[in-house]
Design an enzyme around this catalytic site. Structure first.
Site, short mmCIF file in Angstrom:
data_model
loop_
_atom_site.label_atom_id
_atom_site.label_comp_id
_atom_site.label_asym_id
_atom_site.label_seq_id
_atom_site.Cartn_x
_atom_site.Cartn_y
_atom_site.Cartn_z
N GLU A 174 0.83 -1.21 0.00
CA GLU A 174 0.00 0.00 0.00
C GLU A 174 0.86 1.25 0.00
O GLU A 174 2.04 1.22 0.34
CB GLU A 174 -0.93 0.01 1.21
CG GLU A 174 -0.33 -0.47 2.53
CD GLU A 174 0.85 0.33 3.03
OE1 GLU A 174 0.82 1.57 2.94
OE2 GLU A 174 1.82 -0.29 3.51
N GLU A 317 4.56 -0.55 1.20
CA GLU A 317 4.70 -0.79 -0.24
C GLU A 317 4.64 -2.28 -0.60
O GLU A 317 4.70 -2.64 -1.76
CB GLU A 317 6.01 -0.22 -0.81
CG GLU A 317 6.20 1.26 -0.61
CD GLU A 317 7.55 1.76 -1.15
OE1 GLU A 317 8.27 0.98 -1.83
OE2 GLU A 317 7.88 2.92 -0.91
#
Length: 352
Positions: A174, A317
């Protein structure tokens, strides 16, 4: 609160092969249990795939991005436009997740779940935007229920499309400035934990910033009076579009018996919500690491999870999920390629 969700049908693992898989693992040329958590992984993956010779195919990393209205309360040292800037960095191949995914031949797909920007078309970008970021949950719910459900449904369909294309192992990451604030609120409410234990420095808050972040979340929780027995209502109130889309993607992937590589605090908070909707989703999860973000260790305990690494990561991420992929490969490879006592003509322990 009423809401219409997809009919999630995540099945618990079928353990009919368990004894046969365990015997195969134990018959490898090593002392029983000598490969530690790799043995647990091999068993889990064999059960997920219902195979004595599991295989990893078309590994993918799905990175969901969204903006958060609560950023206007000063809960992050970075401005909101960094979400957009980092998405551009992802698409340019320059972020940490790109580096680690390339190293392990994982495909990276960037999903615009709710970034406050309209991106140009790109082969690695999936446009699934629900709205231009969430509302400030200190004042009103982050998402109305229909938009939250739409984000979940979009994620569900995306993951199923990846599975239909042949992917059987997915990492989920994310990007969203302010999303540790959302994750902290979700964990505090759903787990009933003290807010102070759930809040960390995020992208680098100082002590005063952390105290302010705690105060904002406390005030928001007191304001909304949301029922923690309704995980979708909690998600709509405090979550983000990227978190909601991850929830749906996890459930959609688990329905198709896909191995899920769970990253850090934000991804695990999404999984917490998913597990309250369909508890069997946990059977398909491999927990990559325990992050340095406050609250992650407590959340892992809540889920009875055994992370594979503890490297002090706190980037998000999907980086931890990408880094752990070689361990997943190793578990599959030893199960499939390592000699047995019989094939290698090696005496077992205690044999005369």
């Amino acid at each position: 609160m009423s809401h219409t969700l997809p009919q999630f049908s995540v099945s618990p693992l079928d353990e009919s092969l368990k004894a046969e898989l365990q015997a195969k693992i134990d018959n490898k040329t090593k002392p029983i249990g000598a490969l530690g958590q790799l043995e647990d992984l091999a068993l889990q993956i064999g059960l997920i795939q219902q195979s004595l010779t599991p295989a990893l195919q078309r590994p993918a990393m799905l990175v969901f991005a969204g903006d958060h209205g609560v950023v206007e309360e000063g809960v992050s040292p970075y401005p909101q436009e960094v979400t957009r800037q980092m998405v551009v960095n992802f698409l340019g191949g320059g972020a940490a997740i790109n580096v680690f995914a390339r190293q392990h031949d994982m495909r990276v797909r960037i999903i615009d779940a709710g970034v406050n920007y309209e991106f140009s078309a790109h082969p690695d970008l999936i446009r699934a935007k629900v709205s231009m970021g969430t509302s400030n949950f200190l004042k009103i719910p982050a998402m109305c229920l229909p938009r939250c459900v739409k984000a979940m449904t979009n994620g569900y369909k995306l993951a199923q499309a990846e599975a239909d294309a042949g992917t059987n192992v997915m990492g989920m990451g994310e990007m969203g400035i302010g999303n540790t604030t959302s994750a902290s609120a979700l964990v505090a409410v759903l787990c009933g934990l003290p807010i102070e234990q759930c809040v960390g420095r995020g992208t680098g808050l100082d002590d005063a910033g952390v105290k302010h972040k705690v105060a904002v979340i406390r005030q928001a929780i007191a304001h909304h009076h949301v029922d923690k027995a309704d995980p979708v209502a909690v998600l709509a109130t405090f979550g983000g579009f990227e978190i909601a889309m991850m929830v749906g993607a996890m459930l959609g992937a688990a329905e198709r018996r896909v191995i899920l590589l769970i990253d850090g605090f934000i991804a695990t908070a999404a999984l917490l919500v998913a597990s309250r909707i369909a508890p069997a989703v946990l059977d398909y999860c491999i927990f990559a690491h325990c992050s340095a973000e406050a609250g992650h260790a407590l959340l892992l305990q809540e889920l009875k999870a055994k992370p594979l690494m503890n490297l002090g990561l706190r980037l998000g991420e999907g980086t931890g999920a990408a880094l752990v992929y070689p361990l997943v490969q190793a578990a599959v490879n030893f199960l499939n390629q390592m000699a047995s006592f019989d094939s290698a003509s090696i005496s077992r322990q205690g044999s005369a």
